[in-house]
Design an enzyme around this catalytic site. Structure first.
Site, mmCIF file in Angstrom:
data_model
loop_
_atom_site.group_PDB
_atom_site.id
_atom_site.type_symbol
_atom_site.label_atom_id
_atom_site.label_comp_id
_atom_site.label_asym_id
_atom_site.label_seq_id
_atom_site.Cartn_x
_atom_site.Cartn_y
_atom_site.Cartn_z
ATOM 1 N N LYS A 57 0.827 -1.204 0.000
ATOM 2 C CA LYS A 57 0.000 0.000 0.000
ATOM 3 C C LYS A 57 0.861 1.253 0.000
ATOM 4 C CE LYS A 57 -3.842 -2.373 2.238
ATOM 5 N NZ LYS A 57 -4.482 -2.751 3.500
ATOM 6 N N GLN A 101 -4.800 -1.188 9.458
ATOM 7 C CA GLN A 101 -4.711 -2.551 8.934
ATOM 8 C C GLN A 101 -5.305 -3.550 9.919
ATOM 9 O OE1 GLN A 101 -3.445 -3.467 5.812
ATOM 10 N NE2 GLN A 101 -4.275 -5.465 6.349
ATOM 11 N N ASP A 124 -11.267 2.758 3.674
ATOM 12 C CA ASP A 124 -11.638 1.343 3.646
ATOM 13 C C ASP A 124 -13.128 1.172 3.377
ATOM 14 O OD1 ASP A 124 -9.726 -0.648 3.746
ATOM 15 O OD2 ASP A 124 -9.466 -0.542 5.910
#
Length: 298
Positions: A57, A101, A124
């Site tokens: 990422k 995460q 997200d």
């Protein structure tokens, strides 16, 4: 009949196209609005898979010309300390997207962490407000990345108009099954959500023009469950042992599915690459929303 290779939906190629589009939009925003989108990624603990995901990422964020902010925190961090970091990032004008995460250590409430992220920076797409915006068709919704990637791949196989297709989604999770079902409805598909309590699941799957498998069970969907001409989007990623070797497989029996379907996403190399590409797109969209600008990518 087309050979097996021609039936494979190349998620890596589609993701590369999207990343290029994102990079072009970042250049436009930088040159015309002095706006550089910024993504903050928070990693708690030392899970090897999470470390790989975060590295990818960060690398792809920087490659697209965006600012990347990376925060490593020990597994012993308290929930209050993590929430304090999120509050700081919420207030940081250089940060337009925040990603924590998952999974998190057992002593931290993942739900509380997700809800602490500003909905406008929730790239997200997990926050309840973004889920509600998606359900209501609100243009400010930041859509969960994997479901959005599924739609992009289905359109790659079938064209931009999915109207009238019967989509069967196997799995009803908040992360994939439910949001991808809403997105398919927005594309004017007729949608059936199937799950562990569905009676005669195989028969339900055989009705699908588009079959999305998101159950987390290796090679669960059998080849004879797939209607000839169906487009199969396999969200699963499962590590199994076969022939003394470890390998990744999806929720669909790929070798069998390719004999029936018109198009299938492979594992790996299908939905997976799209998730990070969609994360980058969300960061650009968030940056535009926060600054009252119209993004040129959708």
């Amino acid at each position: 009949m087309a050979d097996a290779k021609s039936k494979i939906i190349d998620g890596k190629a589609v993701a590369a196209e999207l990343r290029e589009t994102v990079a072009q939009e970042v250049t436009r925003l930088t040159e015309h609005h002095n706006l550089v989108p910024g993504l903050a990624v928070v990693l708690v603990g030392e899970d090897p898979a999470s470390q790989v995901y975060v590295r990818n990422k960060v690398r792809q964020t920087e490659a697209a010309g965006m600012k990347s902010f990376h925060f490593d925190r020990p597994p012993s961090i308290s929930q209050d300390e993590l929430l304090e970091l999120i509050d700081t990032l919420n207030a940081d004008e250089q940060v337009h997207g925040i990603l924590v995460q998952l999974p998190l250590p057992a002593h931290i409430d993942e739900g509380a962490v997700i809800e602490a992220i500003s909905p406008d920076k929730d790239v997200d797409g997990f926050h309840a407000i973004n889920s509600g915006r998606l359900l209501n068709g609100n243009a400010r919704a930041l859509v969960a990345c994997t479901p959005r990637g599924c739609i992009d791949l289905a359109k790659k196989a079938l064209g931009s108009d999915l109207s009238g297709k019967h989509a069967v989604v196997v799995g009803r999770s908040n992360i994939v099954g439910k949001p991808v079902s809403i997105l398919l409805l927005q594309e004017n598909c007729t949608v059936t959500i199937a799950h562990s309590r569905t009676q005669d699941l195989a028969a339900v799957c055989r009705t699908a023009d588009i079959l999305v498998a998101a159950v987390g069970r290796p090679e669960f969907i059998q080849g004879d469950w797939i209607k000839p001409g169906c487009t199969v989007i396999d969200v699963g990623i499962n590590r199994i042992e076969r022939g003394g070797q470890s390998r990744l497989v999806g929720d669909v029996d790929f070798d069998a599915a390719i004999q029936h379907a018109a198009a299938v996403t492979p594992v790996p190399g299908g939905v997976g690459p799209m998730t990070i590409a969609c994360l980058l797109r969300n960061t650009v969209i968030a940056a535009c929303n926060i600054n009252g600008l119209q993004s040129q990518i959708k």
